[in-house]
Motif scaffolding. Structure first.
Motif, mmCIF file in Angstrom:
data_model
loop_
_atom_site.group_PDB
_atom_site.id
_atom_site.type_symbol
_atom_site.label_atom_id
_atom_site.label_comp_id
_atom_site.label_asym_id
_atom_site.label_seq_id
_atom_site.Cartn_x
_atom_site.Cartn_y
_atom_site.Cartn_z
ATOM 1 N N LEU A 84 0.829 -1.214 0.000
ATOM 2 C CA LEU A 84 0.000 0.000 0.000
ATOM 3 C C LEU A 84 0.861 1.262 0.000
ATOM 4 O O LEU A 84 0.569 2.228 -0.712
ATOM 5 N N VAL A 85 1.932 1.257 0.799
ATOM 6 C CA VAL A 85 2.829 2.416 0.843
ATOM 7 C C VAL A 85 3.476 2.609 -0.529
ATOM 8 O O VAL A 85 3.539 3.728 -1.055
ATOM 9 N N TRP A 86 3.941 1.516 -1.122
ATOM 10 C CA TRP A 86 4.571 1.595 -2.444
ATOM 11 C C TRP A 86 3.585 2.104 -3.491
ATOM 12 O O TRP A 86 3.918 2.966 -4.297
ATOM 13 N N ALA A 87 2.349 1.573 -3.476
ATOM 14 C CA ALA A 87 1.329 2.002 -4.441
ATOM 15 C C ALA A 87 0.981 3.474 -4.245
ATOM 16 O O ALA A 87 0.774 4.216 -5.221
ATOM 17 N N THR A 88 0.925 3.922 -2.992
ATOM 18 C CA THR A 88 0.637 5.325 -2.707
ATOM 19 C C THR A 88 1.749 6.215 -3.248
ATOM 20 O O THR A 88 1.481 7.263 -3.852
ATOM 21 N N LYS A 89 3.003 5.781 -3.053
ATOM 22 C CA LYS A 89 4.124 6.562 -3.600
ATOM 23 C C LYS A 89 4.043 6.618 -5.119
ATOM 24 O O LYS A 89 4.318 7.656 -5.728
ATOM 25 N N ASN A 91 1.316 6.421 -6.955
ATOM 26 C CA ASN A 91 0.214 7.341 -7.292
ATOM 27 C C ASN A 91 0.613 8.793 -7.058
ATOM 28 O O ASN A 91 0.221 9.677 -7.830
ATOM 29 N N MET A 92 1.365 9.018 -5.996
ATOM 30 C CA MET A 92 1.831 10.382 -5.728
ATOM 31 C C MET A 92 2.762 10.843 -6.849
ATOM 32 O O MET A 92 2.729 12.003 -7.258
ATOM 33 N N TYR A 109 3.250 18.059 -1.027
ATOM 34 C CA TYR A 109 3.629 16.847 -1.766
ATOM 35 C C TYR A 109 4.953 16.286 -1.236
ATOM 36 O O TYR A 109 5.064 15.092 -0.962
ATOM 37 N N ALA A 112 4.460 14.744 2.108
ATOM 38 C CA ALA A 112 3.767 13.456 1.986
ATOM 39 C C ALA A 112 4.735 12.368 1.525
ATOM 40 O O ALA A 112 4.717 11.236 2.040
ATOM 41 N N MET A 113 5.605 12.677 0.578
ATOM 42 C CA MET A 113 6.582 11.695 0.102
ATOM 43 C C MET A 113 7.580 11.340 1.208
ATOM 44 O O MET A 113 7.948 10.179 1.369
ATOM 45 N N LEU A 116 5.805 9.074 3.558
ATOM 46 C CA LEU A 116 5.687 7.733 2.976
ATOM 47 C C LEU A 116 7.015 6.986 3.042
ATOM 48 O O LEU A 116 7.053 5.778 3.315
#
Length: 195
Positions: A84-89, A91-92, A109, A112-113, A116
């Motif tokens: 989930l963390v990888w997918a969020t990164k 998407n970011m 941004y 947030a990165m 993450l």
């Protein structure tokens, strides 16, 4: 009625014989009691050994069960939340390419990165603490060294020193020793305000 008359010698022999018989009977009873007690004590010792072995096996089974559960949780953390963390990164990153970022939006941004990245690092550390794969790959010494290096410099100095001939321990006992060291370090940090 016929009268039985015994001479003094015959009477003396009967008394000696009776006393000898009683003595022999008493000795036999005493020997029987002593042997029975010894056998009973040996059986009790054997039963205690069996109980201790059973308790030992029970503790080992509990430890093994806990380690299996820790491995499962570590794998779930790494695979599920790590994914989930990888997918969020990811998407970011897509979001950054799609939207023009300036000022506060770019700062948000970047923050947030950074968060993450920290979440990913924390997640890996938690998974590692739950199931230190270092033991399986390079043994107890390297796992203890990595544990001390991970904690060193975070307000506390942890020094790992190995003496004697280096051995590559990858057994369950190595994992138990690692857990003991981990708990000792945690207790020292938490309770003694060690530096």
């Amino acid at each position: 009625m016929a009268e039985l008359s015994l001479s003094k010698n015959e009477l003396f022999y009967f008394v000696i014989l009776g006393t000898g018989g009683m003595l022999l009977l008493t000795t036999g009873i005493f020997a029987f009691v002593v042997l029975s007690q010894r056998r009973l004590l040996k059986e009790q010792e054997l039963q205690k050994k069996r109980e201790l072995e059973f308790q030992h096996q029970k503790v080992l089974a509990q430890i093994e069960s806990q380690e299996l559960e820790r491995r499962r949780i570590a794998a779930d953390l790494h695979d599920s939340i790590g994914g989930l963390v990888w997918a969020t990164k990811l998407n970011m990153g897509y979001f950054r390419k799609s939207v023009s970022m300036e000022g506060e939006v770019e700062n948000a941004y970047n923050e947030a990165m950074t968060l993450l990245d920290k979440a990913g690092t924390e997640l890996r550390q938690m998974a590692w603490q739950l199931s230190p794969r270092e033991i399986e790959h390079s043994g107890l010494s390297n796992a203890l060294l990595e544990l001390s290096e991970r904690l060193d410099g975070k307000g506390i100095r942890v020094l790992f020193e190995e003496t004697g001939e280096a051995r590559l321990w990858k057994t369950n006992r190595a994992l138990q020793i690692y857990r003991i060291a981990q708990e000792l370090i945690n207790n020292a940090i938490k309770h003694s305000k060690a530096s």
